[in-house]
Design a protein around this motif. Structure first.
Motif, PDB file in Angstrom:
ATOM      1  N   VAL A   1       0.847  -1.198   0.000  1.00 46.74           N
ATOM      2  CA  VAL A   1       0.000   0.000   0.000  1.00 46.74           C
ATOM      3  C   VAL A   1       0.884   1.250   0.000  1.00 46.74           C
ATOM      4  CG1 VAL A   1      -1.676   1.338   1.347  1.00 46.74           C
ATOM      5  CG2 VAL A   1      -1.973  -1.118   1.078  1.00 46.74           C
ATOM      6  N   ASP A   2       1.951   1.237   0.791  1.00 47.93           N
ATOM      7  CA  ASP A   2       2.888   2.369   0.824  1.00 47.93           C
ATOM      8  C   ASP A   2       3.467   2.629  -0.568  1.00 47.93           C
ATOM      9  OD1 ASP A   2       2.432   2.157   3.562  1.00 47.93           O
ATOM     10  OD2 ASP A   2       4.381   1.237   3.978  1.00 47.93           O
ATOM     11  N   ALA A   3       3.975   1.559  -1.198  1.00 49.92           N
ATOM     12  CA  ALA A   3       4.564   1.689  -2.530  1.00 49.92           C
ATOM     13  C   ALA A   3       3.521   2.142  -3.552  1.00 49.92           C
ATOM     14  CB  ALA A   3       5.195   0.365  -2.955  1.00 49.92           C
ATOM     15  N   SER A   4       2.317   1.629  -3.435  1.00 54.11           N
ATOM     16  CA  SER A   4       1.232   2.036  -4.345  1.00 54.11           C
ATOM     17  C   SER A   4       0.915   3.516  -4.194  1.00 54.11           C
ATOM     18  CB  SER A   4      -0.028   1.211  -4.093  1.00 54.11           C
ATOM     19  OG  SER A   4       0.207  -0.141  -4.374  1.00 54.11           O
ATOM     20  N   ALA A   5       0.925   3.995  -2.969  1.00 56.64           N
ATOM     21  CA  ALA A   5       0.678   5.427  -2.731  1.00 56.64           C
ATOM     22  C   ALA A   5       1.746   6.268  -3.427  1.00 56.64           C
ATOM     23  CB  ALA A   5       0.659   5.715  -1.232  1.00 56.64           C
ATOM     24  N   GLY A   6       2.986   5.821  -3.364  1.00 57.49           N
ATOM     25  CA  GLY A   6       4.069   6.536  -4.048  1.00 57.49           C
ATOM     26  C   GLY A   6       3.885   6.536  -5.551  1.00 57.49           C
ATOM     27  N   ILE A   7       3.472   5.406  -6.094  1.00 60.96           N
ATOM     28  CA  ILE A   7       3.257   5.301  -7.542  1.00 60.96           C
ATOM     29  C   ILE A   7       2.102   6.190  -7.984  1.00 60.96           C
ATOM     30  CG2 ILE A   7       2.500   3.731  -9.377  1.00 60.96           C
ATOM     31  CD1 ILE A   7       4.069   1.506  -7.799  1.00 60.96           C
ATOM     32  N   VAL A   8       0.978   6.096  -7.267  1.00 62.48           N
ATOM     33  CA  VAL A   8      -0.204   6.887  -7.629  1.00 62.48           C
ATOM     34  C   VAL A   8       0.085   8.386  -7.533  1.00 62.48           C
ATOM     35  CG1 VAL A   8      -2.564   7.482  -6.907  1.00 62.48           C
ATOM     36  CG2 VAL A   8      -1.874   5.094  -7.067  1.00 62.48           C
ATOM     37  N   MET A   9       0.696   8.809  -6.431  1.00 65.45           N
ATOM     38  CA  MET A   9       0.966  10.236  -6.260  1.00 65.45           C
ATOM     39  C   MET A   9       1.962  10.733  -7.308  1.00 65.45           C
ATOM     40  SD  MET A   9       0.254  13.056  -4.815  1.00 65.45           S
ATOM     41  CE  MET A   9      -0.756  12.568  -3.452  1.00 65.45           C
ATOM     42  N   SER A  10       2.987   9.963  -7.586  1.00 64.32           N
ATOM     43  CA  SER A  10       3.971  10.379  -8.596  1.00 64.32           C
ATOM     44  C   SER A  10       3.339  10.485  -9.978  1.00 64.32           C
ATOM     45  CB  SER A  10       5.146   9.396  -8.629  1.00 64.32           C
ATOM     46  OG  SER A  10       5.860   9.452  -7.420  1.00 64.32           O
ATOM     47  N   ALA A  11       2.478   9.537 -10.323  1.00 62.09           N
ATOM     48  CA  ALA A  11       1.803   9.581 -11.622  1.00 62.09           C
ATOM     49  C   ALA A  11       0.882  10.800 -11.718  1.00 62.09           C
ATOM     50  CB  ALA A  11       1.009   8.295 -11.847  1.00 62.09           C
ATOM     51  N   LEU A  12       0.124  11.048 -10.654  1.00 66.73           N
ATOM     52  CA  LEU A  12      -0.764  12.223 -10.657  1.00 66.73           C
ATOM     53  C   LEU A  12       0.024  13.520 -10.787  1.00 66.73           C
ATOM     54  CD1 LEU A  12      -3.374  11.311  -7.887  1.00 66.73           C
ATOM     55  CD2 LEU A  12      -3.816  11.619 -10.333  1.00 66.73           C
ATOM     56  N   LEU A  13       1.078  13.638 -10.008  1.00 70.42           N
ATOM     57  CA  LEU A  13       1.864  14.870 -10.047  1.00 70.42           C
ATOM     58  C   LEU A  13       2.570  15.047 -11.389  1.00 70.42           C
ATOM     59  CD1 LEU A  13       3.296  14.916  -6.427  1.00 70.42           C
ATOM     60  CD2 LEU A  13       1.514  16.392  -7.385  1.00 70.42           C
ATOM     61  N   SER A  14       3.022  13.957 -11.992  1.00 69.91           N
ATOM     62  CA  SER A  14       3.657  14.045 -13.313  1.00 69.91           C
ATOM     63  C   SER A  14       2.680  14.599 -14.344  1.00 69.91           C
ATOM     64  CB  SER A  14       4.160  12.671 -13.766  1.00 69.91           C
ATOM     65  OG  SER A  14       5.245  12.258 -12.981  1.00 69.91           O
TER      66      SER A  14
END
Length: 132
Positions: free
Chosen positions: A106-119
């Motif tokens: 879940v932690d890693a998924s949060a990083g992926i989702v947030m990075s994709a959104l911000l990109s």
């Protein structure tokens, strides 16, 4: 000053990075206090707590790094995954906590989702702020 500047202005970039590190350290410290996790758990599930916390840290890291979005996203995801792993590792030594691979994912998924959104979102926001 435009409030958006706090999130995209280069002047505050280092502040956001160090705030992410401080927030992560607070997670480690408060997560190690006996009973603290149980009290917080009354308001939100572990899944929600992990996702929201690590997404916030990812936001601060992404906007705290310098460079292109792909580079910042990659660094953010790697660092969030490492932070989540260390968090779970610390929990494995505490008799009143348990480490869980599901929490780490879940932690890693949060990083992926947030990075994709911000990109996707930050370039648009920057163009709108820069436009007269």
């Amino acid at each position: 000053m435009n409030p958006t500047s706090l999130f995209i202005d280069e002047h505050f970039r280092k502040h956001r990075f160090w705030l992410a590190i401080f927030l992560y350290m607070a997670v480690l410290v408060f997560g190690s206090i006996p009973g603290a996790r149980g009290e917080v758990g009354e308001y939100a599930t572990g899944l929600v707590l992990h996702f929201v916390t690590y997404a916030a840290i990812a936001f601060l890291l992404f906007t705290g790094f310098q460079g292109e979005s792909a580079f910042k996203g990659t660094r953010t995801v790697i660092l969030i995954a490492m932070m989540g792993a260390l968090d779970e590792y610390v929990q494995s030594f505490l008799p009143y906590r348990r480490a869980a691979i599901g929490d780490w994912s879940v932690d890693a998924s949060a990083g992926i989702v947030m990075s994709a959104l911000l990109s996707a979102i930050l370039p648009v926001i920057r163009r709108r702020v820069a436009a007269p």
